[in-house]
Design an enzyme around this catalytic site. Structure first.
Site, short mmCIF file in Angstrom:
data_model
loop_
_atom_site.label_atom_id
_atom_site.label_comp_id
_atom_site.label_asym_id
_atom_site.label_seq_id
_atom_site.Cartn_x
_atom_site.Cartn_y
_atom_site.Cartn_z
N HIS A 149 -21.39 35.34 45.80
CA HIS A 149 -20.97 34.37 44.48
C HIS A 149 -20.64 34.91 43.56
O HIS A 149 -22.43 34.63 42.70
CB HIS A 149 -21.06 32.85 45.37
CG HIS A 149 -20.39 32.51 46.45
ND1 HIS A 149 -18.59 31.90 46.59
CD2 HIS A 149 -20.48 32.57 47.34
CE1 HIS A 149 -18.31 31.40 47.95
NE2 HIS A 149 -19.19 31.89 48.14
N ALA A 202 -37.99 40.82 61.51
CA ALA A 202 -36.96 39.26 61.90
C ALA A 202 -37.46 38.10 60.64
O ALA A 202 -38.53 38.26 60.19
CB ALA A 202 -37.78 38.29 63.07
N LYS A 214 -40.81 43.09 52.04
CA LYS A 214 -41.44 44.06 50.99
C LYS A 214 -41.63 45.10 52.27
O LYS A 214 -42.21 44.78 53.58
CB LYS A 214 -42.52 43.95 49.77
CG LYS A 214 -43.66 42.57 50.50
CD LYS A 214 -45.02 41.84 50.23
CE LYS A 214 -45.50 41.31 50.67
NZ LYS A 214 -46.61 40.89 49.69
#
Length: 185
Positions: A112, A154, A175
């Protein structure tokens, strides 16, 4: 019963789905693909969940624009899970061969506009290399490029590219937490 149902599905499936997606290990070496076809005829073509998608897909995921997703048909398993969100109405998603995408993963090609939330910024393609693994509850943001053999831990939020691949990334923002030996690939 299996001896009757599978031949019927092999006959009916090309009526509902593009035949190029009805090949590969899930159709030739097991009956799993035909179970997905059976489920998808009901949910996609009769009830209308993901109706425009030309391949069998779970009713529990969202695909904004199937024309903007590119993947190897043998990896159709990536569209059979739960909670995945392929938001690609303003950009393309490329998924390399042999890549696995866990449940509840979001791959997003347009954010957005922070100054006007009713508008989206221009779309940016997301490119995921070959033999990658996208861990459960991860989000990949617009413009990200993941090189071959990138493993996303995850719950990670991938905000930047890792084009060299051969690594494990994790965190928010993601990272590199480990480099993978290129010789083992």
């Amino acid at each position: 019963m299996e001896r009757v149902v599978i031949p019927i599905l092999k006959f009916l499936a090309p009526i509902f789905f593009d035949p190029k997606y009805l090949k590969g290990k899930y159709f030739e070496k097991s009956h799993t693909g035909w179970i997905w076809v059976w489920r998808s005829i009901w949910f996609q073509k009769i009830l209308g969940f993901n109706r425009a998608v030309p391949w069998p897909v779970s009713p529990f995921i969202v695909i904004s624009n199937p024309k903007n997703i590119f993947f190897d048909p043998g990896d159709i398993n990536n569209f059979q899970g739960y909670g995945n969100y392929f938001q690609n109405f303003a950009g393309r998603i490329y998924i390399g061969k042999g890549t696995y995408i866990a449940p509840n993963v979001g791959i997003i090609t347009a954010n957005h506009n922070p100054y006007n939330l009713d508008e989206h910024l221009p779309g940016e393609d997301v490119i995921i290399g070959k033999n990658c693994w996208i861990g459960m509850n991860s989000v990949i943001l617009p413009g990200v490029v993941l090189g071959d053999r990138t493993i996303v831990g995850a719950g990670s939020v991938v905000t930047k590219s890792f084009p060299d691949g051969n690594c494990i990334i994790a965190g928010n923002p993601a990272k590199i937490i480990k480099l993978l030996d290129k010789k083992s690939s």
